[in-house]
Scaffold this motif. Sequence first.
Motif, PDB file in Angstrom:
ATOM      1  N   PHE A  52      35.242  57.110  43.730  1.00 29.70           N
ATOM      2  CA  PHE A  52      36.010  57.044  44.969  1.00 29.70           C
ATOM      3  C   PHE A  52      35.150  57.239  46.214  1.00 29.70           C
ATOM      4  O   PHE A  52      35.651  57.184  47.327  1.00 29.70           O
ATOM      5  CB  PHE A  52      37.173  58.033  44.940  1.00 29.70           C
ATOM      6  N   ASN A  53      33.841  57.489  46.004  1.00 36.75           N
ATOM      7  CA  ASN A  53      32.940  57.439  47.142  1.00 36.75           C
ATOM      8  C   ASN A  53      32.787  55.998  47.628  1.00 36.75           C
ATOM      9  O   ASN A  53      32.488  55.769  48.788  1.00 36.75           O
ATOM     10  CB  ASN A  53      31.561  57.987  46.749  1.00 36.75           C
ATOM     11  N   GLU A  54      32.975  55.066  46.718  1.00 36.53           N
ATOM     12  CA  GLU A  54      32.720  53.661  47.033  1.00 36.53           C
ATOM     13  C   GLU A  54      33.992  52.835  47.153  1.00 36.53           C
ATOM     14  O   GLU A  54      34.105  51.980  48.017  1.00 36.53           O
ATOM     15  CB  GLU A  54      31.838  53.037  45.931  1.00 36.53           C
ATOM     16  N   ILE A  55      34.910  53.086  46.229  1.00 42.10           N
ATOM     17  CA  ILE A  55      36.135  52.279  46.175  1.00 42.10           C
ATOM     18  C   ILE A  55      37.331  53.183  46.394  1.00 42.10           C
ATOM     19  O   ILE A  55      37.368  54.300  45.880  1.00 42.10           O
ATOM     20  CB  ILE A  55      36.259  51.590  44.804  1.00 42.10           C
ATOM     21  N   SER A  56      38.320  52.697  47.114  1.00 39.88           N
ATOM     22  CA  SER A  56      39.496  53.523  47.370  1.00 39.88           C
ATOM     23  C   SER A  56      40.311  53.651  46.093  1.00 39.88           C
ATOM     24  O   SER A  56      40.351  52.734  45.273  1.00 39.88           O
ATOM     25  CB  SER A  56      40.352  52.903  48.471  1.00 39.88           C
ATOM     26  N   PRO A  57      40.959  54.805  45.918  1.00 42.36           N
ATOM     27  CA  PRO A  57      41.847  54.965  44.764  1.00 42.36           C
ATOM     28  C   PRO A  57      42.896  53.860  44.747  1.00 42.36           C
ATOM     29  O   PRO A  57      43.265  53.332  43.694  1.00 42.36           O
ATOM     30  CB  PRO A  57      42.510  56.328  45.005  1.00 42.36           C
ATOM     31  N   ASN A  58      43.385  53.508  45.912  1.00 43.06           N
ATOM     32  CA  ASN A  58      44.375  52.448  46.052  1.00 43.06           C
ATOM     33  C   ASN A  58      43.960  51.194  45.295  1.00 43.06           C
ATOM     34  O   ASN A  58      44.752  50.593  44.567  1.00 43.06           O
ATOM     35  CB  ASN A  58      44.561  52.132  47.543  1.00 43.06           C
ATOM     36  N   GLU A  59      42.702  50.834  45.452  1.00 42.99           N
ATOM     37  CA  GLU A  59      42.222  49.605  44.824  1.00 42.99           C
ATOM     38  C   GLU A  59      41.824  49.828  43.363  1.00 42.99           C
ATOM     39  O   GLU A  59      42.107  48.995  42.509  1.00 42.99           O
ATOM     40  CB  GLU A  59      41.022  49.077  45.611  1.00 42.99           C
TER      41      GLU A  59
END
Lengths: 233, 233
Positions: B159-166
């Motif tokens: 989640f440092n890189e990608i949002s949890p949403n995605e």
Amino acid sequence: MTDTPFNSWQSVQEEVLARIHSRQWKPGDLIPNEADLAQEFGCARATVNRALQNLADEGLLDRRRKAGTRVATHPVRKATMYIPVIRQEIADKGHEYGYELICSERVLPPTEVCNIMEFGRRARAQHIVCIHTADGRPYVIEDRWLNPKWVSVEEISIFNEISPNEWLVTHVPFTEGEIMFSAMSAGKTEAGLLSCKEGEALFVINRTTRNKQEAITSVRLIFAPGYRIETGI
Amino acid sequence: MTDTPFNSWQSVQEEVLARIHSRQWKPGDLIPNEADLAQEFGCARATVNRALQNLADEGLLDRRRKAGTRVATHPVRKATMYIPVIRQEIADKGHEYGYELICSERVLPPTEVCNIMEFGRRARAQHIVCIHTADGRPYVIEDRWLNPKWVSVEEISIFNEISPNEWLVTHVPFTEGEIMFSAMSAGKTEAGLLSCKEGEALFVINRTTRNKQEAITSVRLIFAPGYRIETGI
DNA sequence: TAGTGGTCTAGACCACTTG
DNA sequence: AAGTGGTCTAGACCACTAA
């Protein structure tokens, strides 16, 4: 062929869902074609078709002729909101419904409304403001513009008794419409009508309905603080 | 029998719609049964069934076995909102997407969250706050609680890189969920993260998703001022 | 209990679209 | 050109429910 036959489209749908949820079929995967699935499930192709089509409608599958059926990579979440007549919504919650007409006038609409309803700039329209109450407390402000072509002058007096929201539903059919959800701060007017503080956050629904392109009415519903709208996914 | 045969369910649906809109069939009216309509339209009963069933799904008809099919008296307006992945929503609007992780911690959730997610009172959960930007401007705050059972400790660093949403969309399947729209006033925290004034009205979406009853995640999306969500009816 | 919608089947043809 | 989903048909049986 599985041992237990899938003889209803619902059972086929459940099986397909199970395979998606268990990640036997992952997002992006191509699944077998209808004919093969029908054979495997021991049912007619039409039954498989009904199940897959339903799942595609819900956004869980992507289907294209020749390309086949794939598990949706981004299952677009479709939330279906049911927008009842306000009187019913209040009654369903077990409250006593009340209605009050605040103002009814035939005037030139602001340009913003003219644009949405595609009115000429010189035509007057009926402007109605009223309020719906639940157990005597303000529930929502209905601020509406009516195309006079669809409501005769005699009919307008009915809005002393019945809200336009309710009357229109049964008396003027529509073919299309747009709806918009947003939030606004209570100004002096809204605070007064809803008996809340100025600056409170209010939930707002804008809705325009048309009959064969031509605008019938455009309404803004401004709800009392705390209102929310819920549904399942 | 009409002169021009209706040989597709869409054309049957159009004809039925036309009769409703012309008020030949008024709200509350009983319309002919499927067999009779099939004969009149010169098509199979299944074709009529498909058309009427579709209209019933849209809320324009009420159908009951033995009782027959009636034009709905209160055509419940169903608005279907498409809720895309935030990155896509921003990209679709032609803006450059940005993402920033604000906080990620494993702590005891507040009781409100415990209730919604049906957690025990002593279990820690993953709390994540992040922000999505459009052309560098804050677009929405994502404030999320994750059931640790569904996301391993190693995975959380993603989640440092990608949002949890995605990330969740493609990696954790869900079977049901609830969604809620509301409005709130910006507090100090929201104003800071969204660079807006305290007290501004913000549009809020709460969503909880589950897999076979068990909560996976509960998220609150707090949008920057001016956000609105639109759809057709 | 009879009338209505709900669904399944087997077969057929068509429309679209990819390779 | 060929494979896939989209749909129609005719007939059948079933499930629900109003009378």
